[in-house]
Design a protein around this motif. Sequence first.
Motif, PDB file in Angstrom:
ATOM      1  N   ASP A  87      -1.037  12.486  -2.233  1.00  0.00           N
ATOM      2  CA  ASP A  87      -0.899  11.170  -1.466  1.00  0.00           C
ATOM      3  C   ASP A  87       0.415  10.774  -1.523  1.00  0.00           C
ATOM      4  OD1 ASP A  87      -3.667  12.021  -0.910  1.00  0.00           O
ATOM      5  OD2 ASP A  87      -4.232  10.318  -2.315  1.00  0.00           O
ATOM      6  N   PHE A  88       1.132  10.851  -0.359  1.00  0.00           N
ATOM      7  CA  PHE A  88       2.428  10.172  -0.164  1.00  0.00           C
ATOM      8  C   PHE A  88       2.159   9.039   0.818  1.00  0.00           C
ATOM      9  CE2 PHE A  88       2.857  15.117  -0.491  1.00  0.00           C
ATOM     10  CZ  PHE A  88       3.978  15.245  -1.427  1.00  0.00           C
ATOM     11  N   ARG A  89       2.674   7.868   0.326  1.00  0.00           N
ATOM     12  CA  ARG A  89       2.310   6.778   0.941  1.00  0.00           C
ATOM     13  C   ARG A  89       3.560   5.970   1.220  1.00  0.00           C
ATOM     14  NH1 ARG A  89      -2.779   5.207   1.457  1.00  0.00           N
ATOM     15  NH2 ARG A  89      -4.164   6.500   0.121  1.00  0.00           N
ATOM     16  N   GLY A  90       4.003   5.854   2.622  1.00  0.00           N
ATOM     17  CA  GLY A  90       5.169   5.160   2.845  1.00  0.00           C
ATOM     18  C   GLY A  90       5.027   3.967   3.798  1.00  0.00           C
ATOM     19  N   GLU A  91       5.658   3.708   4.903  1.00  0.00           N
ATOM     20  CA  GLU A  91       5.571   2.554   5.741  1.00  0.00           C
ATOM     21  C   GLU A  91       5.547   3.059   7.178  1.00  0.00           C
ATOM     22  OE1 GLU A  91       7.685  -1.779   5.863  1.00  0.00           O
ATOM     23  OE2 GLU A  91       8.872  -0.052   6.019  1.00  0.00           O
ATOM     24  N   ALA A  92       4.607   2.819   7.915  1.00  0.00           N
ATOM     25  CA  ALA A  92       4.505   2.987   9.530  1.00  0.00           C
ATOM     26  C   ALA A  92       5.311   2.228  10.092  1.00  0.00           C
ATOM     27  CB  ALA A  92       2.979   2.775   9.915  1.00  0.00           C
ATOM     28  N   SER A 140       2.355   6.233   7.672  1.00  0.00           N
ATOM     29  CA  SER A 140       2.241   5.561   6.700  1.00  0.00           C
ATOM     30  C   SER A 140       1.824   6.489   5.391  1.00  0.00           C
ATOM     31  CB  SER A 140       1.245   4.085   7.113  1.00  0.00           C
ATOM     32  OG  SER A 140      -0.028   4.874   7.508  1.00  0.00           O
ATOM     33  N   LEU A 141       0.802   7.403   5.700  1.00  0.00           N
ATOM     34  CA  LEU A 141       0.339   8.224   4.887  1.00  0.00           C
ATOM     35  C   LEU A 141       0.545   9.797   5.190  1.00  0.00           C
ATOM     36  CD1 LEU A 141      -1.453   8.850   2.314  1.00  0.00           C
ATOM     37  CD2 LEU A 141      -3.468   8.494   3.636  1.00  0.00           C
ATOM     38  N   VAL A 142       0.739  10.747   4.290  1.00  0.00           N
ATOM     39  CA  VAL A 142       0.845  12.239   4.311  1.00  0.00           C
ATOM     40  C   VAL A 142      -0.039  12.518   3.394  1.00  0.00           C
ATOM     41  CG1 VAL A 142       1.906  14.216   4.689  1.00  0.00           C
ATOM     42  CG2 VAL A 142       2.830  12.183   5.838  1.00  0.00           C
ATOM     43  N   ARG A 143      -0.987  13.279   3.544  1.00  0.00           N
ATOM     44  CA  ARG A 143      -2.078  13.723   2.598  1.00  0.00           C
ATOM     45  C   ARG A 143      -2.029  15.437   2.445  1.00  0.00           C
ATOM     46  NH1 ARG A 143      -6.886  10.382   2.565  1.00  0.00           N
ATOM     47  NH2 ARG A 143      -5.828   9.163   0.677  1.00  0.00           N
ATOM     48  N   GLY A 144      -1.531  15.892   1.487  1.00  0.00           N
ATOM     49  CA  GLY A 144      -1.282  17.434   1.616  1.00  0.00           C
ATOM     50  C   GLY A 144      -2.073  18.112   0.426  1.00  0.00           C
ATOM     51  N   TRP A 145      -2.830  19.159   0.721  1.00  0.00           N
ATOM     52  CA  TRP A 145      -3.616  19.934  -0.291  1.00  0.00           C
ATOM     53  C   TRP A 145      -2.881  20.853  -0.707  1.00  0.00           C
ATOM     54  CZ3 TRP A 145      -5.653  16.860   2.970  1.00  0.00           C
ATOM     55  CH2 TRP A 145      -6.812  15.783   2.914  1.00  0.00           C
TER      56      TRP A 145
END
Length: 423
Positions: free
Chosen positions: A237-242, A295-300
């Motif tokens: 879970d990569f959380r940044g800022e929209a 704001s969020l990139v979720r990668g598996w």
Amino acid sequence: MTSHTPDHGAAGAPAPAAPGGARSFHSMWNELAPIGRHADTGGYRRYAWTGADADCRTWFQEQALARGLTYETDRNGNQWAWLGDPLAGDAVVTGSHLDSVPDGGAFDGPLGVVSSFAALDELRHRGAEFSRPLAITNFGDEEGARFGLACVGSRLTAGQLTKEKAYELRDGDGVSLPRAMEAAGYDPDAIGADPERLARIGAFVELHVEQGRALDLSGDRVGIASAIWPHGRWRFDFRGEANHAGTTRLVDRRDPMLTYAATVLAARTEAALAGAVATFGKIAVEPNGVNAIPSLVRGWLDSRAADQATLDTVVTAIEKAAHERAEQDGIDLAVVRESFTPVVEFEHALRDELNRILGGAVPVLGTGAGHDAGILSAAVPTAMLFVRNPTGVSHSPREFAAEDDCTAGVLALADVLEGLACR
């Protein structure tokens, strides 16, 4: 949801006349082929507890009843077709699964189920007399395409997935596993470990199309599995800022997509250095707008290696690279291991017995793909047969096995079942 029909094929009893295995295989294959196939991609979308899955289950039940077998679904929704007394114990079981990955190929899973019915037809054609009960099974939700966890049916049965954890599973639309099961006509309150059923199994043999090219390179039609590589799935879970894609300066951005992209490249590098494999094959983005910085990139991440130490080294290195880049980009990162399966060494005695039955000239090879046989191996003796895949492609509409190789697989499985379950 359990149903039964009288067993007209008890062990040692005369069986209805049946065509040879090769002929019945191709008839069944053509009947099953259209179910769940997407018109545009040519791939299959047979997801757990959907309409396509229900149609596959109906097909399985019809095949069982047409052969006079005792049909039932167990507490976890896995399907069983029995020749002989299901309660007698020391049964020989074969089968695989009928569900698919998104736009998957025709052979992964279904080849094993169709071949199992065809092998039974072949044995009846030979006039074989059974001394042990025989069962054919279709394990539910093997691919994990809908709820994100592979081998749900066999994991529940083996006690490797608790009812509580299963109830937490959700699909992409937020539908829970129990809600999906209930909508499909199954009782989610009944799910859970089934040690009594496993105790009645003396051997489980799964036939599967090879997911790789080892047999093609060796020139063999059929092989025997030695082991399944350890493998797992990790969520990053990569959380940044929209922010606005057109007005936000590059230096002012906290863009998690950049961190994710760097992590994908790091995964490829680390896997190559270690002789392993690592794949980011699924991604979710919020707010998922063309003109918006996420704001969020979720990668598996899916990673596999020949041994535990190598797998640990690869995943640790990927996580380290991801955290270093996240700190550089001003991104918050959380990594969660969602599933893991340790190395599976198939029982040597059963593996050697298969080799003896097949004449001792069959190649033995490892695989990086997970299977229900691997899950069950902790509780019952298991083995696997592989059928040649000339391209090595799997989890794709291009997945393929030649007609002659499929026939060879049916006959090899019939020989194995005859050696294990017949007088």
